[in-house]
Design a protein around this motif. Structure first.
Motif, mmCIF file in Angstrom:
data_model
loop_
_atom_site.group_PDB
_atom_site.id
_atom_site.type_symbol
_atom_site.label_atom_id
_atom_site.label_comp_id
_atom_site.label_asym_id
_atom_site.label_seq_id
_atom_site.Cartn_x
_atom_site.Cartn_y
_atom_site.Cartn_z
ATOM 1 N N PRO A 12 0.793 -1.232 0.000
ATOM 2 C CA PRO A 12 0.000 0.000 0.000
ATOM 3 C C PRO A 12 0.828 1.286 0.000
ATOM 4 O O PRO A 12 0.717 2.129 0.899
ATOM 5 N N THR A 13 1.675 1.459 -1.006
ATOM 6 C CA THR A 13 2.419 2.708 -1.116
ATOM 7 C C THR A 13 1.461 3.844 -1.469
ATOM 8 O O THR A 13 0.354 3.611 -1.977
ATOM 9 N N PRO A 14 1.843 5.102 -1.222
ATOM 10 C CA PRO A 14 0.982 6.226 -1.609
ATOM 11 C C PRO A 14 0.597 6.202 -3.081
ATOM 12 O O PRO A 14 -0.526 6.575 -3.443
ATOM 13 N N LEU A 15 1.499 5.747 -3.947
ATOM 14 C CA LEU A 15 1.205 5.711 -5.372
ATOM 15 C C LEU A 15 0.174 4.641 -5.702
ATOM 16 O O LEU A 15 -0.758 4.870 -6.482
ATOM 17 N N ASN A 16 0.328 3.457 -5.124
ATOM 18 C CA ASN A 16 -0.626 2.379 -5.397
ATOM 19 C C ASN A 16 -2.007 2.696 -4.841
ATOM 20 O O ASN A 16 -3.025 2.308 -5.421
ATOM 21 N N VAL A 17 -2.057 3.391 -3.708
ATOM 22 C CA VAL A 17 -3.333 3.825 -3.148
ATOM 23 C C VAL A 17 -3.989 4.849 -4.066
ATOM 24 O O VAL A 17 -5.204 4.812 -4.304
ATOM 25 N N ALA A 18 -3.203 5.785 -4.583
ATOM 26 C CA ALA A 18 -3.750 6.811 -5.481
ATOM 27 C C ALA A 18 -4.379 6.179 -6.714
ATOM 28 O O ALA A 18 -5.453 6.605 -7.171
ATOM 29 N N VAL A 19 -3.733 5.151 -7.262
ATOM 30 C CA VAL A 19 -4.294 4.455 -8.421
ATOM 31 C C VAL A 19 -5.597 3.760 -8.035
ATOM 32 O O VAL A 19 -6.614 3.863 -8.736
ATOM 33 N N ALA A 20 -5.589 3.070 -6.909
ATOM 34 C CA ALA A 20 -6.773 2.325 -6.487
ATOM 35 C C ALA A 20 -7.979 3.233 -6.331
ATOM 36 O O ALA A 20 -9.099 2.902 -6.755
ATOM 37 N N LEU A 21 -7.770 4.409 -5.739
ATOM 38 C CA LEU A 21 -8.893 5.280 -5.414
ATOM 39 C C LEU A 21 -9.415 6.063 -6.609
ATOM 40 O O LEU A 21 -10.383 6.818 -6.481
ATOM 41 N N LEU A 22 -8.814 5.855 -7.782
ATOM 42 C CA LEU A 22 -9.444 6.379 -9.000
ATOM 43 C C LEU A 22 -10.823 5.756 -9.194
ATOM 44 O O LEU A 22 -11.686 6.327 -9.848
ATOM 45 N N LYS A 23 -11.017 4.568 -8.639
ATOM 46 C CA LYS A 23 -12.289 3.863 -8.792
ATOM 47 C C LYS A 23 -13.223 4.044 -7.591
ATOM 48 O O LYS A 23 -14.277 3.405 -7.536
ATOM 49 N N ALA A 24 -12.830 4.873 -6.637
ATOM 50 C CA ALA A 24 -13.723 5.140 -5.510
ATOM 51 C C ALA A 24 -14.907 5.977 -5.985
ATOM 52 O O ALA A 24 -14.742 6.945 -6.724
ATOM 53 N N LYS A 25 -16.090 5.601 -5.573
ATOM 54 C CA LYS A 25 -17.284 6.386 -5.867
ATOM 55 C C LYS A 25 -17.593 7.262 -4.657
ATOM 56 O O LYS A 25 -17.779 6.755 -3.552
ATOM 57 N N ILE A 26 -17.618 8.553 -4.876
ATOM 58 C CA ILE A 26 -17.855 9.513 -3.804
ATOM 59 C C ILE A 26 -19.251 10.085 -3.973
ATOM 60 O O ILE A 26 -19.590 10.613 -5.029
ATOM 61 N N SER A 27 -20.067 9.987 -2.939
ATOM 62 C CA SER A 27 -21.455 10.425 -3.036
ATOM 63 C C SER A 27 -21.543 11.929 -3.252
ATOM 64 O O SER A 27 -20.949 12.717 -2.514
ATOM 65 N N GLU A 28 -22.295 12.321 -4.281
ATOM 66 C CA GLU A 28 -22.581 13.731 -4.550
ATOM 67 C C GLU A 28 -23.974 14.117 -4.065
ATOM 68 O O GLU A 28 -24.419 15.242 -4.288
ATOM 69 N N ASN A 29 -24.650 13.190 -3.398
ATOM 70 C CA ASN A 29 -25.955 13.499 -2.825
ATOM 71 C C ASN A 29 -25.787 14.601 -1.782
ATOM 72 O O ASN A 29 -25.012 14.451 -0.837
ATOM 73 N N PRO A 30 -26.492 15.741 -1.914
ATOM 74 C CA PRO A 30 -26.274 16.865 -0.989
ATOM 75 C C PRO A 30 -26.719 16.609 0.447
ATOM 76 O O PRO A 30 -26.431 17.415 1.325
ATOM 77 N N ASP A 31 -27.405 15.518 0.704
ATOM 78 C CA ASP A 31 -27.813 15.191 2.057
ATOM 79 C C ASP A 31 -26.554 15.043 2.921
ATOM 80 O O ASP A 31 -25.692 14.211 2.640
#
Length: 546
Positions: free
Chosen positions: A269-288
């Motif tokens: 889990p280097t910072p670079l490998n984490v950065a690549v992985a989190l390209l696929k993270a879905k972040i909720s844009e629901n304003p709630d």
């Protein structure tokens, strides 16, 4: 003493020069102390930021007693902010009490990204192992009691270059309510559902996220990431393995497991490998506010980029959005200034600490959250002065752009890399002849090349899902983890941020080199010396002439 005209001139000149060398300081901002509690996973980053802002007059306290403790203390109004790796648990499945914050009283703000790693203490023939590899299934069975010895055939299959010892595995789990446990269990639920379901059926964890990891025979329970890491690192703990944030293994000087990803590569889990992985993270844009900016990591777990560390995630601050209890607008001003610092300049320190800096879209959204804090005075255009190492002019994640491909010997198969991991990067572990021959047949596989050809450089899009297009924003850069610098094709340092982006005003002075101010101070000092010694010297010279 009556001053002669020339003495008055010298005295006035000295005053002017000293004024230029030491200009009157601008009125400093005043801050009141604030305190927070929560995640030990994020604590190494939070504590570094607290130390950094101390020189600007901020007094920030933090107790890393676990995410569950932080959320509870926030609800009880005994802290001004909380850090948590997961949102409030309004419908817990692990037997915990429901957490029901009053609507409109809080906001989530991502603070740092990183990988949950598996730090271990293992020796073969008296030599410390630093290159251990494990599949997700093996990890799941170790932490549910299904695999209990290091010479289990499944572990041998992951490590064809090592002669595994016939010794007992000691899983080290968290004894406190932990976001690390919750994130680990969410991964188990998604990726090893059969193992997790059976374990929860036997141990009563409800088959969902478990902030409190169920105890089981053979396991040892410790509080906090620091407690887990400290136990694993003891000389009497040979055979132990525990889950901690990557930075704890680095600080302890211990290796971490290379975890098998969906592309068939064992990755740390280097910072670079984490950065690549989190390209696929879905972040909720629901304003709630109950869900805004919360993460869905399902696609991270199964992302088939060879560089991905699958157990990557974000941690959050929980911010107050109303004046309640002991929280005041004066405290809000301090909390907002502290948050503004670490969203930008503070992210520069993240890779050195074992974390991955936040991408641009999350920083931009975080400043909207900061503006909701009572008493906040956020900058009007924060991104223009945000010295965050991930930013590129077109919004790409620079770390993901330059992340290197894994070595050929990290691919699942008969070979195995000798290189160390975590806090033992510079200590290789030899592999047996068969694995070494497989490495040589694959072309050595110890190099690792530059990435950027997979078309996966886009950051999370407007809907929160990952972008997949666009050319690499920094095709000529490579990252040197030893120096934490980006190096161009010509060998020069590329720095950690955009050339045209300035640092926020809280940056520490370097104190290096001779400055113009020091020159002015020297001249002023000489002039003052002449003022003091001049009359006596002139009188002495006149007596000599007589």
């Amino acid at each position: 003493m009556k001053l002669l005209p020339w003495q008055r001139v010298v005295l006035a000149l000295s005053g002017v020069l000293l004024g230029l060398a030491n200009p009157a300081p601008a009125l400093a901002e005043t801050y009141v102390p604030i305190n927070g509690a929560g995640s030990s996973w994020a604590a190494n980053a939070v504590n570094q930021w607290i130390s950094a802002v101390h020189q600007s007059g901020m007094r920030v306290d933090y107790s890393a007693n676990g995410s569950s403790d932080g959320r509870q203390r926030f609800l009880q109004h005994t802290v001004d902010y909380a850090a948590s790796d997961i949102p409030f648990q309004q419908h817990p499945t692990d037997g915990g009490s429901p957490e029901n914050p009053a609507p409109g009283t809080y906001a989530y703000m991502p603070i740092v990204a990183g990988g949950t790693s598996f730090m271990y203490n293992l020796r073969i023939g008296g030599r410390q192992v630093t290159n251990l590899r494990l599949s997700g299934e093996v990890v799941a069975k170790i932490f549910t009691g299904g695999i209990t010895r290091w010479d289990d055939q499944a572990i041998k299959n992951d490590n064809p270059g090592l002669t595994m010892p016939a010794s007992k595995i000691v899983p080290v789990i968290r004894s406190d309510g932990s976001g690390s446990s919750a994130q680990f269990s969410l991964w188990m639920q998604a990726q090893q559902s059969g193992i997790w379901s059976e374990f929860c059926r036997q141990r009563g964890c409800g088959n969902g996220a478990a902030s409190y990891w169920p105890n089981f025979p053979g396991a040892v329970s410790k509080a906090g990431d620091l407690g887990v890491a400290s136990y694993v690192a003891q000389g009497y703990s040979e055979g132990a393995i525990g889950y901690v944030q990557y930075s704890y293994a680095i600080n302890a000087g211990f290796p971490v497991v290379k975890l098998l990803n969906a592309a068939g590569y064992y990755v740390e889990p280097t910072p670079l490998n984490v950065a690549v992985a989190l390209l696929k993270a879905k972040i909720s844009e629901n304003p709630d506010p109950a869900v805004y900016l919360t993460q869905d990591l399902t696609d991270v777990y199964k992302y088939e980029d060879p560089r991905v560390y699958p157990m990557s995630s974000y941690s959050y601050f929980i911010l107050p959005t109303t004046v309640t209890g002991n929280f005041s607008e004066a405290k809000g001003k301090t909390l907002a200034a502290f948050s503004s610092y670490f969203e930008c300049e503070g992210q520069q320190q993240a890779p050195d600490l074992g974390y991955s800096p936040l991408p641009r879209n999350l920083v931009e959204a975080s400043f909207k959250q900061i503006a909701k804090i009572p008493g906040a005075q956020p900058p009007s255009k924060p991104l223009e002065s945000c010295n965050n190492p991930t930013f590129t002019p077109d919004g790409h994640n620079r770390l993901a752009d330059v992340a290197p491909q894994p070595q050929a010997c990290d691919k699942r198969g008969p070979g195995q890399c000798t290189t160390g991991t975590g806090g033992k990067k510079n200590q290789p572990t030899p592999v047996n002849a068969g694995a070494q021959s497989a490495n040589q047949a694959a072309g050595g596989g110890q190099g690792g090349g530059q990435s950027g050809q997979n078309g996966q450089n886009g950051g999370p899009g407007a809907t929160g899902s990952a972008g997949t297009g666009g050319p690499s924003a920094a095709p000529s850069l490579s990252y040197d983890p030893a120096t934490d610098q980006y190096v161009g094709a010509g060998g020069g340092s590329g720095g950690g941020g955009d050339p045209g982006v300035g640092a926020v005003p809280i940056a520490m002075p370097t104190g290096e080199g001779w400055t113009a101010a020091q020159t002015l101070m020297l001249i002023a000092g000489l002039a003052t010396l002449a003022l003091v010694l001049g009359p006596g010297l002139v009188s002495w010279m006149l007596r000599r002439r007589q």
